[in-house]
Design a protein around this motif. Structure first.
Motif, PDB file in Angstrom:
ATOM      1  N   UNK A   5       0.816  -1.211   0.000  1.00 25.01           N
ATOM      2  CA  UNK A   5       0.000   0.000   0.000  1.00 25.01           C
ATOM      3  C   UNK A   5       0.855   1.269   0.000  1.00 25.01           C
ATOM      4  N   UNK A   6       2.171   1.099   0.114  1.00 23.96           N
ATOM      5  CA  UNK A   6       3.072   2.254   0.070  1.00 23.96           C
ATOM      6  C   UNK A   6       3.581   2.440  -1.355  1.00 23.96           C
ATOM      7  N   UNK A   7       3.539   3.661  -1.813  1.00 21.77           N
ATOM      8  CA  UNK A   7       4.133   3.935  -3.122  1.00 21.77           C
ATOM      9  C   UNK A   7       5.148   5.043  -2.926  1.00 21.77           C
ATOM     10  N   UNK A   8       6.364   4.761  -3.288  1.00 21.71           N
ATOM     11  CA  UNK A   8       7.453   5.693  -3.010  1.00 21.71           C
ATOM     12  C   UNK A   8       8.057   6.193  -4.311  1.00 21.71           C
ATOM     13  N   UNK A   9       8.328   7.490  -4.368  1.00 24.66           N
ATOM     14  CA  UNK A   9       8.960   8.062  -5.560  1.00 24.66           C
ATOM     15  C   UNK A   9      10.461   7.811  -5.494  1.00 24.66           C
ATOM     16  N   UNK A  10      11.032   7.313  -6.586  1.00 22.48           N
ATOM     17  CA  UNK A  10      12.479   7.122  -6.602  1.00 22.48           C
ATOM     18  C   UNK A  10      13.168   8.470  -6.846  1.00 22.48           C
ATOM     19  N   UNK A  11      14.491   8.460  -6.890  1.00 25.32           N
ATOM     20  CA  UNK A  11      15.254   9.718  -7.024  1.00 25.32           C
ATOM     21  C   UNK A  11      14.846  10.522  -8.260  1.00 25.32           C
ATOM     22  N   UNK A  12      14.726   9.820  -9.368  1.00 24.62           N
ATOM     23  CA  UNK A  12      14.385  10.492 -10.628  1.00 24.62           C
ATOM     24  C   UNK A  12      12.979  11.105 -10.560  1.00 24.62           C
ATOM     25  N   UNK A  16      11.646  15.059 -10.651  1.00 23.38           N
ATOM     26  CA  UNK A  16      10.583  15.504 -11.557  1.00 23.38           C
ATOM     27  C   UNK A  16       9.509  16.264 -10.776  1.00 23.38           C
ATOM     28  N   UNK A  17       9.146  15.730  -9.600  1.00 22.59           N
ATOM     29  CA  UNK A  17       8.140  16.397  -8.762  1.00 22.59           C
ATOM     30  C   UNK A  17       8.658  17.748  -8.278  1.00 22.59           C
ATOM     31  N   UNK A  18       9.923  17.790  -7.837  1.00 24.21           N
ATOM     32  CA  UNK A  18      10.508  19.049  -7.352  1.00 24.21           C
ATOM     33  C   UNK A  18      10.518  20.108  -8.462  1.00 24.21           C
ATOM     34  N   UNK A  19      10.770  19.689  -9.691  1.00 28.72           N
ATOM     35  CA  UNK A  19      10.761  20.625 -10.830  1.00 28.72           C
ATOM     36  C   UNK A  19       9.364  21.205 -11.016  1.00 28.72           C
ATOM     37  N   UNK A  20       8.346  20.337 -10.911  1.00 28.75           N
ATOM     38  CA  UNK A  20       6.951  20.790 -11.058  1.00 28.75           C
ATOM     39  C   UNK A  20       6.582  21.760  -9.939  1.00 28.75           C
ATOM     40  N   UNK A 135       0.345  16.506 -14.022  1.00 28.72           N
ATOM     41  CA  UNK A 135       1.086  17.372 -14.955  1.00 28.72           C
ATOM     42  C   UNK A 135       2.484  16.837 -15.242  1.00 28.72           C
ATOM     43  N   UNK A 136       3.098  16.222 -14.203  1.00 31.32           N
ATOM     44  CA  UNK A 136       4.477  15.743 -14.349  1.00 31.32           C
ATOM     45  C   UNK A 136       4.544  14.306 -14.866  1.00 31.32           C
ATOM     46  N   UNK A 137       3.370  13.678 -15.073  1.00 27.42           N
ATOM     47  CA  UNK A 137       3.344  12.294 -15.563  1.00 27.42           C
ATOM     48  C   UNK A 137       3.881  11.303 -14.544  1.00 27.42           C
ATOM     49  N   UNK A 138       3.656  11.584 -13.265  1.00 25.83           N
ATOM     50  CA  UNK A 138       4.156  10.717 -12.181  1.00 25.83           C
ATOM     51  C   UNK A 138       3.069   9.771 -11.684  1.00 25.83           C
ATOM     52  N   UNK A 139       3.446   8.700 -10.976  1.00 23.88           N
ATOM     53  CA  UNK A 139       2.441   7.776 -10.417  1.00 23.88           C
ATOM     54  C   UNK A 139       1.446   8.513  -9.522  1.00 23.88           C
ATOM     55  N   UNK A 140       0.213   8.054  -9.510  1.00 25.52           N
ATOM     56  CA  UNK A 140      -0.863   8.703  -8.757  1.00 25.52           C
ATOM     57  C   UNK A 140      -0.800   8.292  -7.277  1.00 25.52           C
ATOM     58  N   UNK A 141       0.181   8.826  -6.555  1.00 28.16           N
ATOM     59  CA  UNK A 141       0.375   8.440  -5.153  1.00 28.16           C
ATOM     60  C   UNK A 141      -0.517   9.250  -4.213  1.00 28.16           C
TER      61      UNK A 141
END
Length: 203
Positions: A5-12, A16-20, A135-141
């Motif tokens: 149930x945990x979804x973690x963003x990797x470094x990359x 991407x999130x920080x840029x957004x 907007x950043x095309x990242x997983x829907x966490x």
């Protein structure tokens, strides 16, 4: 809570999130503080300037904001007695909050954008996160997964479980270790490799 149930963003993905987030002046500080502290959503919304000690570089976590009846906001105590805590902030977050304080209009560190006398609504923060992710095309966490992302990267970066449990407001370091067993397993494998190489060099 299981690892599934945990979804973690990797470094990359985190980059991407920080840029957004950097592109959004209104929400940048809120999410930057989240990603450098791992606070629960209600705790972040509930921060007041009286909780921030700019000289010591600390933040006192002592309340949480949640939705009450009819969409009203209620301020309550943090989750557990360990939830009431003072955390030491990273240098970049101290500077960010110091700068933010110069133009503060109300007692809330992160006031509601349309009604500054009130704190940011947790539901509004949730919606904004979803917008950034889409907007950043990242997983829907979930918002809580930002906390897991912070904790995972902190452990992998060498922060010990006892220190991390204090930052997160966990009652026991053993709970932190159990929650992030997937990270500590990777760290143990790395440690075994390092020890193995070291012993081989001696022999």
């Amino acid at each position: 809570m299981s690892n599934k149930s945990k979804r973690i963003l990797n470094n990359e993905q985190l980059d991407t999130l920080m840029t957004a987030i950097r592109r959004d002046n209104l929400w940048h500080d809120f999410f930057y503080t989240e990603l450098t502290t791992g606070l629960r959503r209600g705790e972040l919304c509930g921060l007041k300037w009286s909780d921030f000690d700019s000289k010591a570089g600390t933040l006192k976590i002592c309340r949480t904001i949640r939705s009450g009846k009819g969409g009203t906001l209620e301020a309550g105590d943090t989750k557990t007695y360990a939830g009431k805590r003072t955390i030491l902030l990273p240098h970049s977050t101290i500077q960010l909050l110091k700068k933010r304080k110069e133009t503060a209009l109300t007692e809330w560190i992160f006031p509601d954008l349309l009604n500054p006398e009130k704190p940011t609504h947790p539901a509004g923060a949730y919606r904004q996160l979803k917008k950034f992710l889409a907007e950043a095309g990242l997983p829907d966490i979930r918002f809580h997964d930002l906390r897991h992302t912070f904790a995972t990267h902190a452990l992998a970066g060498g922060v010990d479980a006892k220190t991390l449990s204090g930052i997160l407001g966990h009652t026991k370091a053993s709970f932190t270790l159990d929650t992030y067993a997937h990270v500590t397993g990777d760290m143990q494998r790395h440690a075994a490799q390092v020890v193995g190489d070291f012993i081989q060099d001696i022999l």
